[in-house]
Structure formats: structure tokens, C-alpha cells
Write an enzyme that holds these catalytic residues in place. Structure first.
Site, PDB file in Angstrom:
ATOM      1  N   CYS A 146      -6.591  -4.749  -1.523  1.00 12.88           N
ATOM      2  CA  CYS A 146      -7.708  -5.630  -1.158  1.00 12.88           C
ATOM      3  C   CYS A 146      -8.476  -6.191  -2.352  1.00 12.88           C
ATOM      4  O   CYS A 146      -8.821  -7.358  -2.372  1.00 12.88           O
ATOM      5  CB  CYS A 146      -8.646  -4.956  -0.160  1.00 12.88           C
ATOM      6  SG  CYS A 146      -9.655  -3.626  -0.820  1.00 12.88           S
TER       7      CYS A 146
ATOM      8  N   ASP B 129     -11.954 -13.786   3.351  1.00 10.69           N
ATOM      9  CA  ASP B 129     -11.179 -12.577   3.070  1.00 10.69           C
ATOM     10  C   ASP B 129      -9.707 -12.949   3.057  1.00 10.69           C
ATOM     11  O   ASP B 129      -9.199 -13.516   4.019  1.00 10.69           O
ATOM     12  CB  ASP B 129     -11.475 -11.536   4.162  1.00 10.69           C
ATOM     13  CG  ASP B 129     -10.859 -10.180   3.848  1.00 10.69           C
ATOM     14  OD1 ASP B 129     -10.063 -10.078   2.888  1.00 10.69           O
ATOM     15  OD2 ASP B 129     -11.188  -9.212   4.560  1.00 10.69           O
TER      16      ASP B 129
ATOM     17  N   HIS C 205     -13.623  -1.667   1.586  1.00 12.12           N
ATOM     18  CA  HIS C 205     -12.829  -2.887   1.646  1.00 12.12           C
ATOM     19  C   HIS C 205     -13.574  -3.970   0.873  1.00 12.12           C
ATOM     20  O   HIS C 205     -14.795  -4.050   0.937  1.00 12.12           O
ATOM     21  CB  HIS C 205     -12.602  -3.316   3.095  1.00 12.12           C
ATOM     22  CG  HIS C 205     -11.840  -4.595   3.227  1.00 12.12           C
ATOM     23  ND1 HIS C 205     -10.620  -4.789   2.610  1.00 12.12           N
ATOM     24  CD2 HIS C 205     -12.107  -5.750   3.867  1.00 12.12           C
ATOM     25  CE1 HIS C 205     -10.191  -6.001   2.880  1.00 12.12           C
ATOM     26  NE2 HIS C 205     -11.077  -6.613   3.638  1.00 12.12           N
TER      27      HIS C 205
ATOM     28  N   TYR D 220      -6.874   4.718   0.290  1.00 10.42           N
ATOM     29  CA  TYR D 220      -8.210   4.118   0.434  1.00 10.42           C
ATOM     30  C   TYR D 220      -8.340   3.374   1.752  1.00 10.42           C
ATOM     31  O   TYR D 220      -9.425   3.057   2.207  1.00 10.42           O
ATOM     32  CB  TYR D 220      -8.542   3.197  -0.758  1.00 10.42           C
ATOM     33  CG  TYR D 220      -8.113   1.765  -0.628  1.00 10.42           C
ATOM     34  CD1 TYR D 220      -8.976   0.783  -0.136  1.00 10.42           C
ATOM     35  CD2 TYR D 220      -6.837   1.363  -1.015  1.00 10.42           C
ATOM     36  CE1 TYR D 220      -8.577  -0.536  -0.030  1.00 10.42           C
ATOM     37  CE2 TYR D 220      -6.433   0.054  -0.914  1.00 10.42           C
ATOM     38  CZ  TYR D 220      -7.299  -0.899  -0.418  1.00 10.42           C
ATOM     39  OH  TYR D 220      -6.898  -2.199  -0.312  1.00 10.42           O
TER      40      TYR D 220
ATOM     41  N   TRP E  96       0.836  -1.202   0.000  1.00 10.02           N
ATOM     42  CA  TRP E  96       0.000   0.000   0.000  1.00 10.02           C
ATOM     43  C   TRP E  96       0.879   1.264   0.000  1.00 10.02           C
ATOM     44  O   TRP E  96       0.395   2.336   0.248  1.00 10.02           O
ATOM     45  CB  TRP E  96      -0.877   0.008   1.249  1.00 10.02           C
ATOM     46  CG  TRP E  96      -2.051  -0.918   1.235  1.00 10.02           C
ATOM     47  CD1 TRP E  96      -3.354  -0.559   1.001  1.00 10.02           C
ATOM     48  CD2 TRP E  96      -2.087  -2.322   1.464  1.00 10.02           C
ATOM     49  NE1 TRP E  96      -4.173  -1.661   1.067  1.00 10.02           N
ATOM     50  CE2 TRP E  96      -3.429  -2.755   1.348  1.00 10.02           C
ATOM     51  CE3 TRP E  96      -1.102  -3.286   1.739  1.00 10.02           C
ATOM     52  CZ2 TRP E  96      -3.814  -4.088   1.514  1.00 10.02           C
ATOM     53  CZ3 TRP E  96      -1.496  -4.616   1.899  1.00 10.02           C
ATOM     54  CH2 TRP E  96      -2.831  -5.000   1.786  1.00 10.02           C
TER      55      TRP E  96
END
Lengths: 743, 743
Positions: A334, A416, A393, A576, A299
Site C-alpha cells: 500500500c 487510493d 493502510h 500488516y 503481499w
């Protein structure tokens, strides 16, 4: 002590060898090696005798029925692949689904005589096939001798026997080999191992006995058979779409998915259970340190060592790179995890979809609180506030029964693969029953409490006094989990599934659910600080990246007395993930509002103030906080503004037909006054074009480019060509075009 | 396309750097670094100003109340350690338990004036202390300003204030630092960080508000305060005992336990929750590949690169080696994992005990079946039988409430650190509620289904026909989980706790529980093959290792017709894991038995046949199978014979007193005709002697040795000195002596 020669005397102990000790063998611990690689096989002998050799050696089994040829009937247009919904897989092998009959033709050296001939089809998987483990399954043509798989003779014609085989609806999923064996009084003679008789057996959402059975045909079509999807992102006020080619039928993808389970050393015997498979995959899709997982998360904005997460157009490149290099692929955020997980699930036949949760509470460890710390004057204290609300997400839902739980918790399950800070120190999540989450029954495995908190946390604003103590001044119970979206089955519109996760705000059911969750250890903020009598409202804005804009902040005095607010208006660029980058705007107006009146405070934002500081995904985050002089009350408001990127224009030549060449062009104009450097453009289209990319070292301000490619569609139907442009200064520029291919 | 200069042109993409990509930073992903190391600290400033500096700099805070000295009252004989049951810890620091008041003395420069002076004790833990995370806790002497910890002034005497502090009963457990801060109008002045004001806060089984509260004083004394334990092993018919020094109070052990959580990167904020701590520890106590866990498992018999599992006498050596080398320690088997886990739990204040399950079904992945495959003649087929019943298996129970589960599942919880073949591919197990296991409520986390199967599996004997199909011929539903033992509180006798895990065989409750477990996906063998009318019984034997012996195998004909049995009598050496080593005996008698009569078949076993082949822990495994000629029925019987090892004789000089030197001697005679090579002897005694070892390269047959050591007991009470002897040819030779030390 005696001094005889035989008296043992102590001596210095020999040194223990230093360095890393050698890998310890399994000896003493287990009788056999672990059977955890589908890619490993064992070979059965061509002749297996029951008897001891006589004086002249073994009897010649060749006197008995002989197998000349086996036809797996694996062409796309033959009934096996049509009936089993596997005709789209680009594979040379037979691919069928469990719990449903498929056929093979066996050509013997003479007509089969049921009364005297005895043969069996033997299916094996893994390196140590055992009947009792379900990794060796003999299937007989007669009813008398049956195992969990059923066999029958459908037809005989000359020397050819057509055999129907129905694998058990709970059998192991993966790549099998099929032997044909003739049983004689002296032993078995069987076909030699040959890859043409390899076959894949997948999950079967079309049969009621399978744990992944899904009754709704349109959902099955979408969640198993559809390759092109839409993933929602942006912000709650300003939803954006991202096209994605899951590509689950592309050449090599099925093998890559099986490789993921092999790499996880998942025991073969567990691979019939969708619960265990999705749990292993949720851990294996992310790579942490050197654990061999599929995707490395990043990220940071620095993607020098790989592909920017925003640059991918589909899963194919990622999975094929992983299975060929056997190394983690760089990089993911994600939606990349969720998209590749979706490919894995659909490819194996587990119905699945990608969902997006707006304002997702993260790293929360099951506590229902996200804390924002203000100082005594009402200004946000960034050092003490640990952001953990993501603008959005993405995770996956997969559909299956839950025999491990009480009745009522089957159906959609959250999984996830994005690495999160869990209590276990393990980067995995789910399967967690959506029904259990909705009803606050978060005591059931796996990780339901974690997902519950992602959609139900309170945001608590604290005021911190000088001596370090803090008091809650505002509790926002509706911010988190504001909206949950997925793609509608069969078309390209969005579907709001928030009501599958939560009862409506303010209902009795909602309150009951939150109380139930608290019984299971979820902690909520109990205090209800008085609500301030001044509201502050930030406007909805649609702003193109690189433009100057104005923003009217409205202060509303609901009281019948004058109010004076010492306000703090802060604008930051934001990831984000909700993590704040640089603050580019900071104002401290004093606003005086007459009783029952409104005041608008105009804020002017110049593009030059934010453009140089933009981070991932071009979001601006505005926070207004303040203290009312007359009452000491704190007011707060937050807004994420997603800047609109320029678009790619994708054009496809008309009149498309299968196997006829077509043209696609991608056009882009740099709308800025500055140059873009290090630009990648990628495009792909399911069933039409494998992923392609082009690199431009420089696109000067205002200049345009057109990239033209030829492609040949392989199959009929409606599909899309999607394209992305990505460079460090500008992420997530998209374009797409629909294409209809005639047969 | 135009050819103007500004038209961007594609070029080859720059190569992506090869090799391992650099570690990705957390930027964009999280606002701050993860706080997951208790060993990391942050420093608070000595002067923290609220005001901007004036023209002459900051105001001189020295005009206000000043702190001259702080006394943590941490001596063993002071009330803090006495009241908090921490007097046994060998540590220079204050160690207290949460939810219970402790005291500190603060010496100011003048008498404290409550009306005008304002001070606070600030407790911090980890590298980024935050009030809202429970890692920064200011405690005030007045009732008005309170956080979750309580403070009060107990006494003032001259310039000295005695402050009482009660940490919250759910606070984080670990090593804190305490600052004393004086609050002035201009800022805070506080003590400088100095290690003397570090303190440890532990779990507190003595207070009802703590999640680990245990009401029974004798169990608390045993499961928290007792260092010397007994671990049961051997076989169901022939239980053996192993003394173990848990050593949870030894110097350095508490720091080693905190290091384990640091090494697991367990978030500091989770360390108040015993559920999360025991789950992390169950994973971290075993090391797999390079994951940095504490103990490397090894069942192979080759311990060249470390210490043989049978050789350890206690946990101290293991934990201190791990925390100083920061490398996994070689080697462990199940009781070593359980013993070190027990040290970890007792050291942190979580009540715990080691339990032993006889005939433990392993690697079973939650299926309630263990399969033994016979050929058509009734002879065991070792290639197709994957042994998975351990003669015994050790795990831990720890005591805590389970707020994450419905009511009724608190109390004892199973945790297991021995690496097992789990569905998750993760080597961890528990906490699983013993109550949930007993009632078949195996749908609740964590891993209850797995433990349920370890104690409830059926053993199914299959007969395999020539064509590969198998039919069950015998189902033994009582073999597995035959007996579960732990040490009785307060004395050295065993306690049968089987009834805490299972209802009695044959009761309605038992059947209901098994049905409930089946609802949650446990699979049992449904068939009930007819019971054969001939029984075969193997005798109980007590055999010294190295002796010849005889065994009478009894065949009992329950029918009123003659029976002829073609029997297979097989003797093998066997690991405690049930894995079979070499077969040293094989007989195939035909036994004819008159109606309603018995026949004894005498088997003679010579020591030379098994001695050379003995593996770990000197067990012999006898299996008798056979087929009854008249009925075709299969009969089976199994027996594990644990060979009795010679003993060490430990003698301690009489009249022991604290701080007076004493003598201990260990004597051993090699009873065999052959020499023992590479022999280690170890001994230790809690509160008396740290672990010591001696090495003898050769002990010839028949020779004797005596090892004499001096030691000085540190505290009064009854304890034991334990000794082991270990060499490749002879494992687990033990001896021990009780010692009473007067004050």
C-alpha cells in the site's frame, strides 16, 4: 416453389473464421480517431494558403514579416520558471503553470509594426488539435481577437517582441508545442515544428482560478514542492516512520507521469480536470492481469521476480522503469502505491500528501462490519474468520474544488491506488471528499462509502453454536480508524488529522453522522450484547526483533463476586494486512480472580519460537479470548506488537556545497547469530544522488559492513540521504542522515 | 575496512528473471480466496461431529431421525413456480423469488417429533459459505432459532414434513444448494450434495420488501415476464421498429446470466444488491480488448468475422454462444447491447425495458455542447467537425430503489452497456436515476451527468475565420434528445416517455433544471447569436431504397427586403451514429428571395448516385448551409432520410395448438436490378421455435424465394414469429407474423 434457374437456393453458410477476430476499426462509430495520447503529435504546415494557386503558383508569403528565432526563456534562473515554481524540474523544456502569465521572445527579420503586421502564437496538444476541443489555441498580441488564453505584447526592442501568454486556468495539462504564425492576406506562414518550442503546462495551486488552488503557503510548499517525505506505518501503539524520496522533479519523471495517462488512453480533452485525472491515475497505478498499470501488488513474501516492496527508497526508480520498459513494475504494497501516486500528483501540480489510517477495515465493500467468529467456548475460529482489518493502510489526499458536487465538498479528497476488492470489480478509489466522509454524506461520488467504512467499521465478535447459527457477543465500535496521520508541513513531525475524518467518539455529531451513513445504505451491527464484567488488557511492548521477552496479561474483575475465566492466549505472526500467518504460541490457562481484583498471567515468548516464522514487517499478533464460567460471557483483547529492527547508520561528510564532491557511508551490523542471505542495500537523496543499490550474497551473524559512495549535490538547501536494507529474512531496515548544502 | 573473512563483500546482484512474472498469489493479502464464482461450490460433509472420537470411533448418528428423500416441488404446474412467476423458465430446477415463501417436502424414515427431533435446511452458495457473509443460511422449522430467512412447518403427513421457507428479501441472487441436516447431540448428519436439490433464487418485483419491487401489474407483466419486444430505431421523423426475442426463459439463459457475473469475478456477497449487479453487467456486456465481455462492438460495415448486428433476431443465440464458448460474441451495435442487457435483467427478475433516444449526443463526456464547424462562407468543414449526434441511441431502464441516494431517486434507472468514450476510460454507464436526470441533480452516482448530456446538449454552429478563431453563429437548443420512446406495456404500440426525462421546452422548470446542471459542472453555450431572417426547410420524405426521388428545399424570407443566399446543399450516406460516409451530392445554388416570400429549390437524387455508397441502415443525410449576402448571417438545416427497405413476408399456418406441428414460411423478392450476395435469413419465435438461419450465396435481381419450416409450439398464448434478412448490400430487412396458440 418453381424450378427456374433464377430461384435462389439455400446452401451451407460459409464458415466464420475461427480464432481471435481482428481488432475492429472505429469506422462508422466515430468521425475521427480518439485523441488520447499526449505523445502523439500532428504537424502544421509551414505555409497554409487561403487562396487557390494562380497561374504562377502560390504567392510568395516570404514578402511578409518573417520569424528568425524564438526564445522560450526556459532557463532555471529566468523569470518563467522562477515565477511558476518550476525551477526544480530537471528538464530541458519550458515548464509553466496554467492561469499565470509566462513570456517568450520572438526575433523577427525587422521591427514589428502593429498596424500592418499580424501574427499569432499557436499552441497545440495531441494528434488532432481542434479549437473547439481546447487542443488548438491561437493567442494574439491584440485585445480584439482573444481566445480563452490571453496574449499581450510586453516589450519591443529592435526586432525582438516579448510576448506575454496567460493560459486559461482550466486548460489541458500536458506537453504542448508552440508555433509562431504570421497571417498574410494569402495565408499563414509559420515556424517549423522543432522540439525546442515544446513546453509543459501544469496545474497551478498558486492561482485562485485553478481548480487545485491551495491558499496556505506552507501546505503548498509541502504538498507540491517537497520531494522528501515520511510515510507512517507500524501499529497504532508503536508508530514507525519510513522516509521516501518522491522525486517529482527528477529527470524523466514528468514525462513518465504523462505516459501513465497516455497508457490509460485518457482522452486529451479530459486532462484539464483534476477530478478525472486522479480517478484515472488511481486505476492506472495498479496493474491487474495485463492491463498495463504501473505497479504489481504482492503481499506473499516471495519477491523473486522483482524488488521487495520494503526495499524501495523512492518513486524515481519505479516510474523510470515503467516508462522505459512500458511494463508493470514488481512489486508494491500500500505505501508504495501511495508514494508513487504522490509523486504523480505533485509532479503535475496537484497538492497531495500520503496519509496512514491505523486499523483500516478492508475489502469491506461499504458494510460497516468486520466479523470475528468464536466457537462456543470462546476460542477464535480461524477458518471462519476472514481477517480484514489492516494494521495500517496508506492512501493519498489531493486538494481540489468539486464543481460536480454541492457546495462544501471541495478541499482534500481521498484517492487510493492500492487494489482492493470493490463492488465494481475495478481497482480504483476516489476522489472522495474528506468533508463528505466526515459528515456521512456518502451518497456522493466517488467511493465515499468505501472510505467511510475503512475508518468507521464495527468489529463484531460472534459466538457460533454447533448448529451453525451465530450470535453477537461483543461489539467494538472504536477499534477501526483509530488514528489517521500525515507528515506536518515544513518539518519532520507527524500530524494527527483524525479529526478531519471523524467527530470525536461519543459526541452527538458522531452519532448523527453514523445515522446519516446508515440512511445511505451502510449497515451497522444493531445489537449491544451485555458488556462482560471482566476486562482483559494486553501490555504495550517495545521488543527488538530476535529477543526473548515476557508479557503480563492482566485480568480485571469489576464485579463483586469471584470470576473464573477459561482463557485462550494465542500468538501469531501477522502481515500488516492483518492476515494471520503461523500460530507460534497457544496457552489455555484457567484464571481465577477475586471480587474487584486483578490477576496477572505471565507469558514468556522465546525468540526461537517466532523467528523462523516471521513474515513481512515483523509483526506479532496476540489475541486473548475467553469465557467466564459464572456468567457465560465472552471476553476478548487483541494487540499487535511490531518488532524493532536493527538500524542502518548513514554518515555524510560535512561542509557540503553545490557541485562539490561529498562522501556518504552506510554501516550495518548483523545483530543475529544467523547469516543474512541475498541482501540488497539501497540509498538515494533528492537533488544529490540518484538511487543506487548494492547486493551482498551473505552477511554472517555478527559481522559488519560499510558501503561508501561519492556524490555531488546539484542544489542548495536541507535534504536527506536515505538507505534501506532488505533481504528475505529481514525486511525494512532503515537509516537516514540530514544534509545541508550551501550554495 | 577490515579484511577479515567475516566482512561481507558486495557482489553483482543476481539477475531478476525476465519475461512476464508469474501470477502473484493472494498470500499475505487476504485470509481466504475471493468468493466470486457462483459456479464454484463447496461440499459439506455427510457427518459433522461436535465430539472427539471415543475408543470405538464416532457414535453412530444413524440412530437418529434419517432423511429418505427430498422433493423440491419444482414442476411447472406445482405451486412454487406458479406462485413465484417462474413457470415460464425452461429449467429442470426449482426457481423461486426472494422474500416469498416456497415449499419443499421432506420424507423422513419415521414421523417427525417436534419435541425431540431437530433438523435444519441449510442453503449454501459459492465456494466458501459463511453465515456472516449470507452465503450459508440454516433455516429451522421452529420460531426460536431463526436467521434472516424464515422457516415453518406447513404440514406433516405420515413421515412427510412440508416445510415453508421464506428467503430474506435482500438475499443473494443466484444458484444455491439445499442440504437437509439432522442435529444430534454428537453431530450433524445431512443429505449428500446432489444436483436435484440445487435451486435458483431470483429478484422479486412482486414483494414490497425487495429493492426491485414494482407495484404496477401491467408494467411488471411487460418488464419481467414478456419475452417478445419492440426496439425503436430509424430517425425522429421516420420511426422504425425492430422485433426482438429477449428469450429470458429459454433453456440455458439463466445459467448464462449467472456466468456473466462469474466471468466479471463479481463477489458473491454483492449479488443481492441490484445496483451493484446492473453496474457490473453494464461493464461486462461489452468486450474491449481481451476483457472477456459478452459482445464485441462493430460499426464498420465489415462483419466477416461474425454476425452482422442487424442480423440478430433475439438474445438467445448470443447468450448461449457466449456461455458455451466463453468467448466474446461478434458483433453488436447499441440495440444489440440494450436487448441482451434487457434479457439479463428480466431473467434475474429486475424489471427492465429498452428505450430509444432520438438525436442522442454521444462521446460528449458530460459537456452540453456538440460543435459543427463552418468555414467563412458557411460551408461545413468536415475535417474539423467531429460528429457526435447519433440518429438514435438505445439504452435500458431498470426499476429499483436507491438506498445509496437521498429519497426520491428510486424508480427507473438508466443503464447502458454500449461502449462509449467516457472520462473513466471504462465502458460502463449507470445506474443513473431518471428522476435525478430530469431534475438536473446530476451530482449523484452513477453517470447521471453523462446521460443528462445525451438528452440535453446544445448543437453549436461555429464560423471559423482564416486565422483559426471561431465564433458561434447558431445555437440549436432543441435538436438533441428530441424524443424518447419505449414499448407500451401489454401491446405493440410505442410510448413517448420524453416527459420522464425532461420538462417541456421553454418552461420555467426546464430552465431551472439546466441551471442546476450547470452548477454541477455541465458547460453550456452562453452566446445567443442573432437569428437569421431567412429560414431553410427540408421536407419529410418516405423513400424506398433504390428509387430515384426529388426533394424541394424551401427558402423562406421573413424580412421585408430582398435576400440572396449562397447555399451549400450536401447529401451524404450516414451511419446511425451520425458519422458521415461518402458525399454523393453537392450543389451550390445562389437563391434570391423576394421580401416576405418563399423560393423552392428542386434537387433530384438518382438511386445510382447513392446505392453503391450506402452504408449501415440505409440513411441519407442532407445538410443545407449558406450565407446571406446582405447580412452575412449563416443559415442551416439538416435532415436524415431513412430509406425504406423491402419486407419479408412471414406466413404461419392457422389453428395453432400446443404440441401440434405448424408451418411457417418466409418469402422474399429481390426488388433491385442487381444481385444480392452472401444473404442470411434468420427466424425465431418465443415458446415456439429456437433461432434458425439459412444462407443464400446469391439472390439475383428480381428473383423470389420461399423458406418453409415446421415447428411445434410449447405453450399457449399470443406470440410472434420474426424473421430478418441481412447481406452486405442490404441490411435490416424484417418481417413478422402474429400467432395465437390454443392450449
Amino acid at each position: 416453389m418453381s424450378d427456374q434457374d433464377t430461384t435462389p437456393t439455400p446452401s451451407p453458410a460459409p464458415p466464420i473464421p475461427t480464432g481471435t477476430p481482428p481488432k475492429v476499426t472505429n469506422r462508422g462509430r466515430a468521425a475521427g480517431p480518439a485523441d488520447s495520447a499526449n505523445s502523439e503529435t500532428s504537424d502544421f504546415p509551414e505555409y497554409e494558403y487561403f487562396v487557390q494557386p494562380g497561374p504562377r503558383g502560390f504567392p510568395p508569403l516570404t514578402e511578409y514579416l518573417d520569424i528568425l528565432d524564438v526564445d522560450m526563456m526556459k532557463r532555471r534562473d529566468e523569470s518563467n520558471k522562477m515565477d511558476h515554481h518550476t525551477m526544480l524540474y530537471n528538464s530541458d523544456y519550458l515548464i509553466v503553470r496554467r492561469g499565470q502569465e509566462f513570456q517568450v521572445n520572438i526575433n523577427f527579420n525587422r521591427p514589428y509594426k502593429p498596424a500592418e503586421d499580424k501574427f499569432a502564437l499557436e499552441f497545440v496538444i495531441g494528434s488532432s488539435p481542434h479549437f473547439s476541443k481546447g487542443t488548438y489555441i491561437p493567442v494574439f498580441p491584440t485585445k480584439e481577437r482573444q481566445s480563452s488564453w490571453e496574449g499581450r505584447i510586453i516589450n519591443t526592442f529592435g526586432n525582438v517582441v516579448t510576448m506575454g501568454i496567460t493560459p486559461a486556468a482550466n486548460c489541458i495539462v500536458g506537453k504542448y508545442h508552440m508555433y509562431v504564425g504570421v497571417v498574410t492576406p494569402y495565408g499563414i506562414r509559420r515556424t517549423r515544428r522543432e522540439s525546442s518550442r515544446d513546453l509543459y503546462i501544469l496545474f497551478n495551486p498558486w492561482v485562485a482560478e485553478d481548480a487545485v488552488f491551495l491558499g496556505d503557503e506552507s501546505e503548498r510548499e509541502e504538498c507540491v514542492m517537497t520531494e522528501m517525505g515520511i510515510i507512517y506505518h507500524g501499529s497504532y501503539d508503536d508508530i514507525a516512520e519510513r522516509d521516501w524520496n518522491y522525486g517529482q522533479f527528477n529527470f524523466g519523471i514528468l514525462d513518465a507521469c504523462l505516459y501513465i495517462m497516455d497508457r490509460a488512453e485518457m482522452p486529451i480533452t479530459n486532462r484539464g480536470d483534476p477530478i478525472k485525472i486522479v480517478r484515472v491515475a488511481s486505476a492506472m497505478l495498479n496493474s491487474r492481469d495485463d492491463d498495463g498499470g504501473v505497479l504489481v501488488g504482492n503481499w506473499s513474501g516471495d519477491y523473486t521476480y522483482g524488488v521487495a516492496p520494503t526495499s524501495w527508497t523512492g518513486s524515481t526508480d519505479i516510474l523510470l522503469t515503467y516508462s522505459s520498459s512500458k511494463m508493470p513494475v514488481c512489486y508494491a504494497q500500500c505505501w508504495v502505491y501511495a508514494a508513487v501516486f504522490n509523486t504523480f500528483l505533485r509532479c503535475l501540480g496537484i497538492p497531495s500528501r500520503v496519509v496512514t489510517n491505523y486499523f483500516s477495515a478492508h475489502d469491506n465493500d461499504g458494510n460497516l462490519k468486520t466479523d470475528i467468529i468464536l466457537d462456543e467456548n470462546g476460542r477464535i475460529d480461524r477458518n471462519r474468520t476472514r481477517d480484514s482489518i489492516w494494521n495500517y493502510h496508506c492512501w493519498n489526499e489531493c486538494y481540489m474544488s468539486r464543481p460536480d458536487l454541492p457546495a462544501g465538498f471541495g478541499g482534500w479528497q481521498v484517492v487510493d491506488a492500492t487494489p482492493q476488492e470493490t463492488s465494481d470489480g475495478m481497482y480504483r478509489c476516489g476522489p472522495a471528499s474528506v468533508q463528505a466522509i466526515k459528515h456521512g454524506q456518502i451518497c456522493f461520488p466517488f467511493d465515499a462509502a468505501f472510505v467511510f467504512a475503512e475508518i468507521n467499521s464495527d468489529v463484531v465478535f460472534y459466538s457460533r453454536s454447533k448448529d451453525g447459527t451465530m450470535a453477537p457477543v461483543k461489539v467494538n465500535r472504536t477499534h477501526v480508524g483509530r488514528l489517521i496521520l500525515t507528515k506536518s508541513p515544513g518539518n519532520v513531525t507527524r500530524r494527527d488529522i483524525t479529526d478531519q475524518y471523524k467527530f470525536s467518539e461519543g459526541t452527538t455529531e458522531e452519532r448523527t453522522v453514523l445515522e446519516k451513513a446508515e440512511e445511505y445504505g451502510c449497515k451497522r451491527e444493531k445489537s449491544s450484547p451485555p458488556v462482560a464484567d471482566v476486562d482483559v488488557v494486553l501490555p504495550n511492548l517495545e521488543i527488538g526483533v530476535g529477543t526473548n521477552f515476557e508479557m503480563n496479561i492482566e485480568f480485571i474483575n469489576n464485579s463483586d463476586q469471584q470470576r473464573t475465566v477459561d482463557a485462550y492466549i494465542s500468538g501469531s505472526v501477522v502481515y500488516y494486512t492483518g492476515v494471520t500467518g503461523t500460530e507460534f504460541l497457544f496457552l489455555t490457562p484457567r484464571v481465577t480472580i477475586d471480587p474487584k481484583a486483578n490477576v496477572r498471567e505471565l507469558v514468556v515468548v522465546e525468540s526461537k519460537s517466532y523467528m523462523k516464522r516471521l513474515v513481512e514487517q515483523a509483526n506479532l499478533h496476540f489475541i486473548v479470548t475467553g469465557k467466564i464460567r459464572e456468567t457465560g460471557q465472552i471476553i476478548t483483547a487483541m494487540k499487535v506488537v511490531t518488532l524493532q529492527n536493527p538500524k542502518l547508520i548513514v554518515r555524510v561528510s560535512s561542509g557540503g556545497k553545490v557541485n562539490e564532491e561529498m562522501i556518504v557511508s552506510v554501516e550495518f551490523t548483523n545483530p543475529f547469530s544467523f547469516s543474512l542471505e541475498g541482501v540488497y542495500i539501497r540509498m538515494e537523496g533528492p537533488g544529490m544522488m540518484a538511487p543506487k543499490s548494492r547486493y551482498y550474497s551473505l552477511i554472517t551473524g555478527g559481522s559488519s559492513l560499510t558501503w561508501t559512495e561519492y556524490f555531488t549535490p546539484e542544489r542548495a538547501g536541507t535534504s536527506r540521504v536515505i538507505a534501506t536494507l532488505d533481504c528475505p529474512a529481514l525486511r525494512q531496515v532503515y537509516g537516514q542522515a540530514s544534509v545541508t548544502i550551501k550554495p
